[in-house]
Design a protein around this motif. Structure first.
Motif, short mmCIF file in Angstrom:
data_model
loop_
_atom_site.label_atom_id
_atom_site.label_comp_id
_atom_site.label_asym_id
_atom_site.label_seq_id
_atom_site.Cartn_x
_atom_site.Cartn_y
_atom_site.Cartn_z
N ALA A 100 -13.71 29.52 6.95
CA ALA A 100 -14.80 30.09 6.29
C ALA A 100 -15.44 29.11 5.21
CB ALA A 100 -14.35 31.42 5.39
N ARG A 103 -18.98 28.46 5.13
CA ARG A 103 -20.12 29.39 5.66
C ARG A 103 -20.99 30.25 4.44
NH1 ARG A 103 -15.49 33.01 8.35
NH2 ARG A 103 -15.06 31.72 9.60
N TYR A 151 -15.93 39.11 12.72
CA TYR A 151 -16.41 40.34 12.22
C TYR A 151 -18.08 39.92 12.11
CZ TYR A 151 -11.99 42.72 11.66
OH TYR A 151 -10.51 43.14 11.56
N GLY A 179 -8.32 42.65 17.48
CA GLY A 179 -6.97 42.47 17.93
C GLY A 179 -6.15 41.67 16.87
N ALA A 183 -5.69 37.39 12.96
CA ALA A 183 -5.05 37.20 11.62
C ALA A 183 -4.10 35.91 11.79
CB ALA A 183 -3.95 38.28 11.39
N ARG A 190 1.52 42.65 7.53
CA ARG A 190 0.72 43.46 8.30
C ARG A 190 0.51 43.31 9.70
NH1 ARG A 190 -4.99 42.41 8.81
NH2 ARG A 190 -4.79 40.44 7.76
N TYR A 203 -7.82 47.85 6.79
CA TYR A 203 -7.35 46.93 5.69
C TYR A 203 -8.57 46.51 5.07
CZ TYR A 203 -8.37 42.90 8.84
OH TYR A 203 -9.04 42.06 9.80
N ARG A 209 -13.52 39.93 2.87
CA ARG A 209 -14.31 38.72 2.19
C ARG A 209 -15.36 38.58 3.47
NH1 ARG A 209 -12.05 34.65 5.91
NH2 ARG A 209 -10.31 35.48 6.87
C1 X2W Z 1 -7.26 40.62 12.06
C2 X2W Z 1 -7.61 39.72 10.91
O1 X2W Z 1 -6.79 39.68 9.93
N1 X2W Z 1 -8.75 39.11 10.92
C3 X2W Z 1 -9.26 38.12 9.81
C4 X2W Z 1 -10.36 37.51 10.18
C5 X2W Z 1 -10.13 36.58 11.27
C6 X2W Z 1 -12.03 35.67 11.03
O2 X2W Z 1 -12.75 35.96 11.87
O3 X2W Z 1 -12.32 35.04 10.49
P1 X2W Z 1 -12.19 34.17 9.25
O4 X2W Z 1 -12.30 32.62 9.72
O5 X2W Z 1 -13.04 34.37 8.09
O6 X2W Z 1 -10.70 34.11 8.76
C7 X2W Z 1 -9.28 38.80 8.55
O7 X2W Z 1 -9.42 40.15 8.51
O8 X2W Z 1 -9.14 38.05 7.61
#
Ligand code: X2W
Ligand code: NDP
Length: 345
Positions: A100, A103, A151, A179, A183, A190, A203, A209
């Motif tokens: 990120a 971004r 997301y 899925g 993470a 978690r 969550y 973010r």
């Molecule tokens: C399931 C899970 O934990 N997902 C991550 C998002 C992963 C993703 O797309 O993006 P980033 O590159 O912004 O980390 C979260 O919620 O932080």
């Protein structure tokens, strides 16, 4: 041939990048780095790659790696990718950052969201946000692409057809499910098997973010200043993402206008498919592929719609889209090395 390196290749998106690049007809994987497993064979970590990869993980030393490559994929945690991006960019290598770190457009906003000072605010302004379908012209000319979050990818593709036509109304409510590979590889409280197996929970409610990332990019899609409400959930699945987006339509919008907006948006896209009215995707339909499937339900009496989209978080949500962006940056067909990647079951 495009010569590529993956920094942080032991992680989940790094492994997916290896899978794609090792089979890519116009790219070669020259370097895969790891801090923790330096000098170990890639196939000792990912036996599935036997017969495809003879590489050993190397240390990330930009000065020596840059000479051997044309493009670098950063598959590092956010906060860790920044320094590598700056180093490779200065050395003249094209950078695709999956984290990120580039971004968010504004350094102050980055600090508020990620709790860290940005080391290169000038590069933040220079980067291109790598949502391929929306920014492909700018991506083609860019030397630094900030690959979107999973997301935001799923959400923005859901709303873009309406936002671009000025048919969208606030608020936009996103109920998202991911899925557990979303993470990353390192398990935590978690994502522990016992927590996740047969478990299902939200969550980051009201605080995630990705909400500001979605808002920032949705604001650029049309004239509407977007008001986004976003709630993610963890699914007891290894991979896959499904977003259900509830949104308002501008007064007077017809069913035909909405359907046409999605049909036109998807018409020439190699990876985004509109399933039609009241036909909805499952995460299984997109597993292992770079596809995004979209279905909609329209409640015209109340001028509302429900948009349901599915992607594979590791593919269109990360590594697949990163390679799509590499293809764009190097003038290849966007689907090169990506089209056949899917699992039917
Ligand atoms: C399931 C899970 O934990 N997902 C991550 C998002 C992963 C993703 O797309 O993006 P980033 O590159 O912004 O980390 C979260 O919620 O932080
Ligand atoms: N997983 C997903 O679905 C998505 C992930 N992303 C983003 O892509 C990036 C990579 O994600 P993902 O592959 O899932 O992450 P992982 O945690 O699975 O892998 C990250 C890799 O980075 C290396 N690393 C280097 N420094 C550190 C450090 N300080 N702490 C932890 N690891 C470090 C590790 O390898 P080693 O120790 O061997 O060097 C690790 O294997 C992240 O920024 C993530 O937010 C984006 C969209 C979707």
């Amino acid at each position: 041939m495009i010569r590529a390196a993956i920094i942080g290749a032991t992680g989940y998106t790094g492994a997916e990048l290896m899978r794609i690049l090792l089979l890519h007809p116009e790219a070669t994987l020259e370097v895969a780095t790891s801090q923790s497993s330096c000098t170990e064979r890639v196939t000792d970590h990912y036996p599935a790659l036997h017969g495809l990869c003879d590489l050993r993980f190397e240390e990330n030393i930009p000065e020596s790696i840059a000479r051997r490559i044309d493009v670098v994929f950063l598959a590092l945690p956010h906060g860790e990718a920044m320094e590598a991006a700056i180093a490779y960019h200065q050395l003249g290598v094209r950078v695709i950052d999956l984290s990120a770190d580039f971004r968010i457009d504004d350094a102050g906003a980055y600090r508020n969201i990620y709790g860290k000072d940005h080391l290169a605010p000038q590069l933040l302004r220079q980067k291109v946000y790598g949502l391929s379908e929306i920014n492909r012209t700018a991506i083609a000319a860019s030397s630094l692409v900030a690959n979107p979050g999973c997301y935001p990818t799923c959400t923005l593709l859901s709303v873009a057809p309406l936002a671009q036509k000025g048919l969208l109304c606030n608020p936009v409510i996103v109920d998202a499910k991911s899925g557990v590979s979303g993470a990353g590889k390192k398990p935590g409280p978690r994502t522990h098997f016992v927590e996740i197996n047969e478990g299902f929970s939200p969550y980051g409610v009201g605080t995630h973010r990705h909400q500001p990332e979605i808002t920032q990019e949705m604001d650029k899609l049309g004239t509407l200043q977007s008001d986004v409400i976003f709630t993610p959930h963890l699914l007891p699945l290894s991979r896959g993402m499904l977003t259900t987006t509830y949104l308002g339509l501008q007064p007077g919008t017809t069913v035909e206008q909405v359907v046409t907006a999605y049909e036109q948006f998807c018409q020439h896209e190699p990876f985004v498919y509109f399933l039609g009215l009241d036909r909805f995707p499952s995460v299984r339909d997109v597993r292992g592929s770079n596809n995004c499937f979209i279905g909609i339900h329209i409640d015209i009496a109340h001028q509302r719609a429900i948009v349901i989209a599915a992607i594979d978080n590791l593919m269109k949500g990360a590594s697949g889209q990163a390679v799509q962006n590499m293809n764009i940056m190097f003038g290849l067909p966007e689907d090169c090395g990506l089209k056949g990647m899917l699992q039917v079951l």
